[in-house]
Write an enzyme that holds these catalytic residues in place. Structure first.
Site, PDB file in Angstrom:
ATOM      1  N   GLY A   1      58.570   8.100  42.580  1.00  0.00           N
ATOM      2  CA  GLY A   1      59.487   9.028  43.091  1.00  0.00           C
ATOM      3  C   GLY A   1      58.665  10.048  43.922  1.00  0.00           C
ATOM      4  O   GLY A   1      59.276  10.927  44.674  1.00  0.00           O
ATOM      5  N   ALA A   2      57.377  10.262  43.883  1.00  0.00           N
ATOM      6  CA  ALA A   2      56.580  11.170  44.636  1.00  0.00           C
ATOM      7  C   ALA A   2      56.850  10.771  46.086  1.00  0.00           C
ATOM      8  O   ALA A   2      56.871  11.703  46.942  1.00  0.00           O
ATOM      9  CB  ALA A   2      55.183  11.117  44.436  1.00  0.00           C
TER      10      ALA A   2
ATOM     11  N   GLY B   1      51.772  47.309  36.692  1.00  0.00           N
ATOM     12  CA  GLY B   1      53.172  47.773  36.107  1.00  0.00           C
ATOM     13  C   GLY B   1      54.264  47.046  36.938  1.00  0.00           C
ATOM     14  O   GLY B   1      53.885  46.180  37.653  1.00  0.00           O
ATOM     15  N   GLY B   2      55.383  47.604  36.820  1.00  0.00           N
ATOM     16  CA  GLY B   2      56.554  46.906  37.765  1.00  0.00           C
ATOM     17  C   GLY B   2      56.201  46.837  39.226  1.00  0.00           C
ATOM     18  O   GLY B   2      57.018  46.044  39.927  1.00  0.00           O
TER      19      GLY B   2
END
Ligand code: HXC
Length: 513
Positions: free
Chosen positions: A403-404, A168-169
């Site tokens: 770009g890398a 859960g949380g």
């Protein structure tokens, strides 16, 4: 007074002894009790417990029937290699380690102590999540943990160790931590369990398939480290702590110099093949560069096309980021960008210098990546590097395209020192792709397209890709013999040791989360 003390001690002994049947169940499952875990993790005899006598005051369906001391969590502080940490360990033998109001209050207090004293926080998780019979107060308790996780983020290191259920949380506290450790077969994390999944979607899945250690180590990227057993897991928590500062203002834990400044490593040239398309394991390069060949790799099994590791060079802790040509040819994709971005921010927050080893063909092309938001995720890595104020050293080991190249801590985005091996190829793209674009028409019309390609490749290499092209333009500071990589990094770190962060006026940037 003596009698009062004896009574107190008898009660404390009873609490520490716990329920034998609970301990037995833990052992049968291959797990340890909370106190055994604390004994293993902390320096012997260093643990000081807080609120041992605390019990819940709830009047819910079941909780008012029994009111065990500790309320299912053992909290306090101790030392690891003589350095203080604050710690809590959930005790599954009491209410399944579930979190009620008193349990949460003890964790809150431990977190507050860690922040006030500036020491790492370690949470050993083994519990069923919000204590159902305490209703909304249990949820409120979780909220208080999450808020403190965020307030402490970047101030003290936060380490979550998952040694049982974390349902859960509850899973959000590890997700907000800097590091999450998990153990195979016994640890699992998910927001909704197999029963709910079956009821809502009809999908049948086991605990392990839904949120086991390997799922989070390989697929979701939630687990930073994964182990076959608890003891090696806890040993590595100690190893990790040995490389972290106590807080964002304290110095990094130093180790003695290893004479790295004169340490030549001829094997490096043999590890990396000359042919830019041939794979090799970047971890072998890291082994040669760092002290004792020893490093702690984060997310080893997730986004394997990039390697992120903590290590030491000449005694100084560094964060190493390296493209991994053994996977996806080392191309950057969405997952690798997220993994490295978070690591760069971690290092920057805790003043850990960055060493970036570059061998990257570019971003991974394709609809999968574009639809998956490679632009957004790649921007995270760009943002993280651009913002980092720690010492930054880039080493271009082989190729660095497009770009890398920029994103992998180029000088243009703020690397302090850039070095390249003589085999470096820094370019907008590889020669074959370039000829296809620039000479598309000529190739279509050529009587000898293969000859034209070969001719172009030679010219491209001579004009743009020779090792000194970038150095002549100040994009790299130095061309180094591969054997000198370790010594050059050590010298660079020494030169940058005084680098300081100047405070910014802005509230915060808008990182593309
Ligand atoms: C109260 C709990 C509990 C819980 C377990 N127990 N989870 N008690 N609240 N959440 C108790 C059981 O009743 C049992 O008590 C003991 O712990 C051991 O549990 P078992 O089920 O016997 O153990 P096991 O078979 O190993 O299964 C463990 C488990 C399972 C997988 C964790 O108990 C389970 O699924 N629990 C519920 C998990 C869950 O859904 N939690 C709530 C999530 S919602 P006795 O007395 O019989 O020994 C949530 C919201 C937080 O956490 C929101 C924050 C934003």
């Amino acid at each position: 007074m003596r009698q009062l003390r004896a009574e107190r001690d008898a009660l404390a002994d009873k609490i520490v002894a716990g329920r034998p049947e609970g301990a037995e169940r833990q052992h049968q499952l291959g797990k340890h009790t909370a106190r055994e875990r604390l004994d293993r993790l902390l320096d012997s005899g260093s643990f000081t417990e807080i609120e041992m006598f605390r019990r819940h005051q709830a009047h819910g369906m079941k909780a008012d029937g029994t009111r065990p001391h500790t309320d299912g969590v053992i909290a306090g502080s101790g030392t690891i290699d003589g350095r203080r940490v604050c710690i809590y360990a959930q005790d599954f033998t009491i209410f399944g380690g579930s979190l009620g109001e008193a349990h949460a209050a003890k964790i809150h207090k431990t977190m507050d102590l860690a922040l006030a004293t500036g020491c790492p926080l370690i949470g050993l998780n083994d519990g069923g999540g919000a204590r159902i019979q305490e209703g909304a107060t249990a949820l409120d308790g979780y909220g208080g943990i999450f808020r403190r996780n965020v307030q402490a983020s970047g101030v003290i290191p936060q380490i979550s160790v998952i040694l049982g259920p974390c349902a859960g949380g509850a899973a959000y506290s590890p997700a907000l931590s800097d590091f999450t450790f998990m153990v195979r077969d016994t640890a699992f994390m998910y927001l909704t369990g197999p029963d709910v999944v079956a009821a809502v979607t009809g999908e049948r899945v086991s605990h392990d398939e839904l949120g086991g250690a390997d799922v989070h180590a390989r697929q979701s990227g939630v687990a930073t480290f994964v182990y076959d057993d608890e003891l090696s897991c806890l040993d590595d928590v100690r190893y990790l702590v040995s490389m972290l500062p106590s807080n964002n203002l304290d110095p990094l834990p130093a180790a003695p110099s290893q004479g790295a400044m004169t340490d030549e490593r001829p094997r490096l040239a043999e590890i990396v093949p000359h042919d830019p398309s041939k794979p090799y394991d970047m971890r072998s390069v890291i082994t040669e560069i760092v002290d004792d060949g020893d490093f702690l790799e984060l997310h080893e099994l997730w986004a394997r096309n990039i390697v992120c590791a903590l290590a030491r060079v000449d005694g100084e802790v560094v964060g190493v980021v390296g493209n991994q040509p053994a996977y996806l040819a080392g191309a950057l994709d969405a997952a690798a960008s997220q993994k490295a971005a978070r690591f760069v921010r971690l290092c920057d927050a805790f003043s850990i210098p960055l060493v970036t080893l570059v061998d990257v063909p570019g971003f991974l092309p394709g609809t999968d990546q574009e639809y998956g938001g490679i632009i957004r995720h790649g921007a995270k890595l760009l943002y993280a590097y651009c913002e980092a104020t720690v010492p930054r050293i880039q080493v271009i080991v082989r190729k660095a395209y497009g770009g890398a190249y920029i994103v992998m801590d180029s000088r243009s985005i703020g690397a302090d020192i850039s070095m390249a091996w003589p085999t470096n190829e820094i370019a907008v793209m590889g020669a074959d792709a370039a000829v296809g674009i620039i000479f598309r028409k000529e190739l279509a019309a050529a009587a000898d397209p293969a000859g034209l390609r070969a001719d172009f490749r030679t010219r491209y290499a001579e004009e743009f890709m020779h090792p000194y092209f970038a150095a002549e333009r100040g994009l790299v500071d130095e061309i180094i013999d591969p054997a000198q990589t370790r010594s050059a990094i050590a010298a660079g770190l020494a030169m940058l040791r005084g680098k300081r962060k100047f405070p910014s006026q802005r509230k915060h940037g808008n990182v593309p989360l």
